[in-house]
Design an enzyme around this catalytic site. Structure first.
Site, PDB file in Angstrom:
ATOM      1  N   HIS A   1       1.012  -1.196  -0.086  1.00 19.86           N
ATOM      2  CA  HIS A   1       0.182  -0.036  -0.093  1.00 19.86           C
ATOM      3  C   HIS A   1       0.192   1.422   0.048  1.00 19.86           C
ATOM      4  O   HIS A   1       0.791   2.374  -0.508  1.00 19.86           O
ATOM      5  CB  HIS A   1      -1.153   0.024   1.143  1.00 19.86           C
ATOM      6  CG  HIS A   1      -2.098   1.202   1.520  1.00 19.86           C
ATOM      7  ND1 HIS A   1      -1.675   1.747   2.368  1.00 19.86           N
ATOM      8  CD2 HIS A   1      -2.696   1.559   0.750  1.00 19.86           C
ATOM      9  CE1 HIS A   1      -2.311   3.208   2.203  1.00 19.86           C
ATOM     10  NE2 HIS A   1      -3.199   2.917   1.064  1.00 19.86           N
TER      11      HIS A   1
ATOM     12  N   GLU B   1       2.463   2.179  -3.599  1.00 18.13           N
ATOM     13  CA  GLU B   1       1.202   2.730  -4.353  1.00 18.13           C
ATOM     14  C   GLU B   1       1.527   3.807  -4.071  1.00 18.13           C
ATOM     15  O   GLU B   1       1.628   4.841  -5.211  1.00 18.13           O
ATOM     16  CB  GLU B   1      -0.314   1.356  -4.012  1.00 18.13           C
ATOM     17  CG  GLU B   1      -1.211   2.825  -4.707  1.00 18.13           C
ATOM     18  CD  GLU B   1      -3.030   2.838  -4.295  1.00 18.13           C
ATOM     19  OE1 GLU B   1      -3.531   3.573  -4.282  1.00 18.13           O
ATOM     20  OE2 GLU B   1      -3.272   1.614  -3.219  1.00 18.13           O
ATOM     21  N   HIS B   2       1.276   4.318  -2.595  1.00 14.09           N
ATOM     22  CA  HIS B   2       1.000   5.814  -3.086  1.00 14.09           C
ATOM     23  C   HIS B   2       2.221   6.554  -3.106  1.00 14.09           C
ATOM     24  O   HIS B   2       2.389   7.378  -3.833  1.00 14.09           O
ATOM     25  CB  HIS B   2       1.353   6.031  -0.892  1.00 14.09           C
ATOM     26  CG  HIS B   2      -0.286   5.916  -0.346  1.00 14.09           C
ATOM     27  ND1 HIS B   2      -0.379   6.926  -0.006  1.00 14.09           N
ATOM     28  CD2 HIS B   2      -0.920   5.476  -1.012  1.00 14.09           C
ATOM     29  CE1 HIS B   2      -1.775   7.122   0.532  1.00 14.09           C
ATOM     30  NE2 HIS B   2      -1.964   5.192   0.515  1.00 14.09           N
TER      31      HIS B   2
ATOM     32  N   GLU C   1      -4.777   8.089   7.550  1.00 15.12           N
ATOM     33  CA  GLU C   1      -5.335   6.974   6.873  1.00 15.12           C
ATOM     34  C   GLU C   1      -5.589   6.142   7.675  1.00 15.12           C
ATOM     35  O   GLU C   1      -7.311   5.649   7.578  1.00 15.12           O
ATOM     36  CB  GLU C   1      -4.993   7.011   5.705  1.00 15.12           C
ATOM     37  CG  GLU C   1      -6.007   5.736   4.748  1.00 15.12           C
ATOM     38  CD  GLU C   1      -4.889   5.890   3.265  1.00 15.12           C
ATOM     39  OE1 GLU C   1      -5.579   4.414   2.797  1.00 15.12           O
ATOM     40  OE2 GLU C   1      -4.707   6.141   2.492  1.00 15.12           O
TER      41      GLU C   1
END
Length: 429
Positions: A66, A69-70, A142
């Site tokens: 993840h 991906e950022h 988040e």
């Protein structure tokens, strides 16, 4: 370029491969006016312990997929999102348990510019120590937001209660500790290992000439150089069949008590075709019994055994098998006892042929309607490709399922390994 035509569904797609190993699929939809392009890797949150063909091992922090991906949306040429927007294309990405995918859609006739942009930004990790440290705060914030959402939280906590070691117990984004420990070097190592062209797939759904699309991709890849690819495999710790925690209770600011009964099932170690077929048999049987198709369903509601929030979810995946039941119920223990009792009845219930036919047609219709949504098609193809059973094999598989097969499979299931997770109102305690 290899052509695959399915006249029964009026669908055609083409497959090819670049010299560097990148696999290409172009699904030709001549009546569409939108093009959807996906570029993905079968690397997700599960893949934290990996081993290469030469026996070199890697251990990554939870949430690194993840995090990558950022970071890939950072570019030396400026903000990637703005670049796609300027081109009139909508771009997005997601990370799941077993995949990371980047995709865009556009109605512009010239797809070459956004397609090249997609390939270029995903194949160029450009990060600094400072940017990595800055991103940690964003991702942790988040994660905290999801933990404050009771609907998300009950899933997280149920999986934590069910699994001792298997990574389904961990959030896709990791946790505060793991995210804090992710380094620039680890991100680069992880990227180089999992984002090699030989480990990736491009899926394009378009009305344009398939050969033209393939040529754009091949020309882009021919300009780049990559190190030799080393086959990789994800390894898991041995997971016991029993659940980790039989009961979990969390306090949050909510109005109604939420509960989730998680049932841990034996992993199906058969080939992909048999596993996916049993997944369909399980899903169809559950739909028939735990929905309004069952005459008893309304009685359950009238007697407050379940509410309108009641739902279930099952997954017979590679490496895991589970069944979840969710509802709002002020007496969670009674909910658990009710579900377990009905599961025993479920095992003894023969699926009515008429109901099975209706459910098969419903699911076939949903899959076929998906052929009219470009983004759905590209994601579905990508997922089924790595799941080991194609979209069209799924269609034929559903059509061929019989009530006898469903009964034989369901009748042998053991629902005794379960975990009850409850979220209660913190104020009233």
């Amino acid at each position: 370029m290899n052509k695959f035509a399915y006249k029964q569904f009026n669908e055609t797609y083409y497959e090819d491969k670049c010299d560097n190993g990148l696999k290409i699929v172009v699904w030709h939809k001549p009546l569409f006016n939108t093009t959807s392009c996906l570029f993905g890797t079968p690397f997700g949150s599960f893949d934290i312990n990996q081993i290469t063909a030469d026996r070199k091992t890697y251990h990554f922090e939870k949430g690194i997929a993840h995090f990558l991906e950022h970071k890939l949306f950072e570019s030396a040429n400026g903000d990637v999102l703005s670049q796609f927007s300027t081109l009139g294309a909508n771009v997005n990405a997601f990370t799941s348990y077993k995949e990371t995918v980047y995709y865009f859609s556009t109605s512009d006739a010239d797809v070459s510019v956004p397609l090249n942009l997609l390939l270029d930004f995903v194949q160029d990790l450009n990060i600094s120590e400072e940017s990595v440290e800055k991103e940690k705060g964003i991702i942790i914030q988040e994660l905290m937001m999801y933990l404050q959402n009771p609907d998300s939280r009950i899933y997280f906590e149920t999986f934590k209660g069910m699994y001792h070691y298997y990574p389904l117990k961990d959030d896709i984004g990791g946790d505060e500790k793991s995210v804090t420990n992710i380094s620039k070097q680890a991100l680069e190592d992880c990227y180089n290992l999992n984002y090699h062209p030989s480990n990736m797939l491009v899926v394009v759904v378009t009305h344009q000439d398939p050969q033209k699309i393939i040529d754009i991709i091949k020309n882009n890849q021919n300009k780049k150089r990559f190190k030799p690819f080393s086959e990789i495999k994800t390894v898991y710790d041995d997971e016991p069949l029993n659940v980790k925690d039989a009961y979990k209770e969390i306090k949050m600011d909510i109005n109604e008590t939420k509960c989730c009964l998680g049932i841990k099932l034996p992993v199906i170690d058969e080939n992909d075709f048999e596993r996916v077929k049993k997944d369909w048999m399980f899903n169809l049987s559950l739909e028939a019994y735990f929905s309004g198709l069952n005459p008893k369903y309304q009685t359950w509601i009238d007697e407050k055994r379940i509410t309108s929030y009641f739902s279930f979810e099952e997954d017979l995946g590679k490496g895991h098998s589970y069944l979840l039941f969710n509802d709002h119920n002020e007496n969670p223990q009674a909910f658990k006892e009710f579900i377990l009792k009905e599961l025993e009845n479920f095992k003894k219930t023969y699926l009515d042929e008429e109901t099975l036919k209706m459910l098969k047609n419903r699911n076939l219709g949903q899959l076929i309607r998906g052929f009219n949504r470009p983004e759905n098609m590209s994601v579905a193809y990508f997922r089924e490709y790595y799941n080991g059973v194609s979209l069209f094999e799924n269609l034929n598989m559903i059509s061929d399922i019989t009530a006898e097969e469903c009964f034989e499979f369901i009748n042998n299931l053991d629902f005794s390994n379960n975990c009850l997770t409850v979220i209660k109102n913190a104020v009233n305690e």
